[in-house]
Design a protein around this motif. Structure first.
Motif, PDB file in Angstrom:
ATOM      1  N   TYR A  30       0.837  -1.209   0.000  1.00  0.00           N
ATOM      2  CA  TYR A  30       0.000   0.000   0.000  1.00  0.00           C
ATOM      3  C   TYR A  30       0.869   1.254   0.000  1.00  0.00           C
ATOM      4  CZ  TYR A  30      -3.161   3.650   1.553  1.00  0.00           C
ATOM      5  OH  TYR A  30      -3.873   4.824   1.658  1.00  0.00           O
ATOM      6  N   THR A  33       2.423   2.732  -3.154  1.00  0.00           N
ATOM      7  CA  THR A  33       1.586   3.560  -4.032  1.00  0.00           C
ATOM      8  C   THR A  33       0.968   4.755  -3.313  1.00  0.00           C
ATOM      9  OG1 THR A  33      -0.337   2.141  -3.634  1.00  0.00           O
ATOM     10  CG2 THR A  33       1.045   1.627  -5.564  1.00  0.00           C
ATOM     11  N   HIS A  34       1.091   4.800  -1.984  1.00  0.00           N
ATOM     12  CA  HIS A  34       0.552   5.907  -1.181  1.00  0.00           C
ATOM     13  C   HIS A  34       1.604   6.345  -0.155  1.00  0.00           C
ATOM     14  CE1 HIS A  34      -2.925   3.650  -2.686  1.00  0.00           C
ATOM     15  NE2 HIS A  34      -3.588   4.802  -2.645  1.00  0.00           N
ATOM     16  N   ASP A  36       2.630   9.021   1.104  1.00  0.00           N
ATOM     17  CA  ASP A  36       2.389  10.144   2.013  1.00  0.00           C
ATOM     18  C   ASP A  36       1.302   9.860   3.048  1.00  0.00           C
ATOM     19  OD1 ASP A  36       4.326  11.792   0.783  1.00  0.00           O
ATOM     20  OD2 ASP A  36       2.887  12.278  -0.815  1.00  0.00           O
ATOM     21  N   ASP A  37       0.792   8.648   3.104  1.00  0.00           N
ATOM     22  CA  ASP A  37      -0.285   8.300   4.032  1.00  0.00           C
ATOM     23  C   ASP A  37       0.295   8.111   5.438  1.00  0.00           C
ATOM     24  OD1 ASP A  37      -2.298   7.074   5.565  1.00  0.00           O
ATOM     25  OD2 ASP A  37      -3.137   6.068   3.804  1.00  0.00           O
TER      26      ASP A  37
END
Length: 88
Positions: A30, A33-34, A36-37
């Motif tokens: 995850y 692809t993300h 900055d989460d």
């Protein structure tokens, strides 16, 4: 040669470790692809800490989980003592 009887705590801790590893793999995918989460990063770090605790306790009680310097061993050399975690 028969395999030694293992206590229930061996299987319980190994199961817990595998569950945490699964979560870490999913969070890694995850975060690829993300990136900055912040919530996912915090979860990843929490599970990484939990994994270190579970793995440390497992190795204290039952021996090393990983080779090539990722786990310590006692004397005598513990890698010759079956079963290895991937055999159960």
């Amino acid at each position: 040669m028969s395999e030694p009887m293992l206590p229930d705590s061996y299987y319980r801790q190994l199961h817990d470790l595998q569950a945490v590893d699964f979560v870490l793999v999913e969070l890694t995918l995850y975060l690829d692809t993300h990136p900055d989460d912040l919530g996912a990063i915090q979860q990843y770090n929490q599970f990484a800490q939990k994994r270190m605790q579970i793995a440390g306790q497992f190795e204290l009680e039952f021996g090393p989980l990983m080779h090539f310097g990722h786990s310590y061993t006692k004397q005598p050399w513990q890698w010759i003592e079956p079963p290895w975690p991937w055999q159960v």
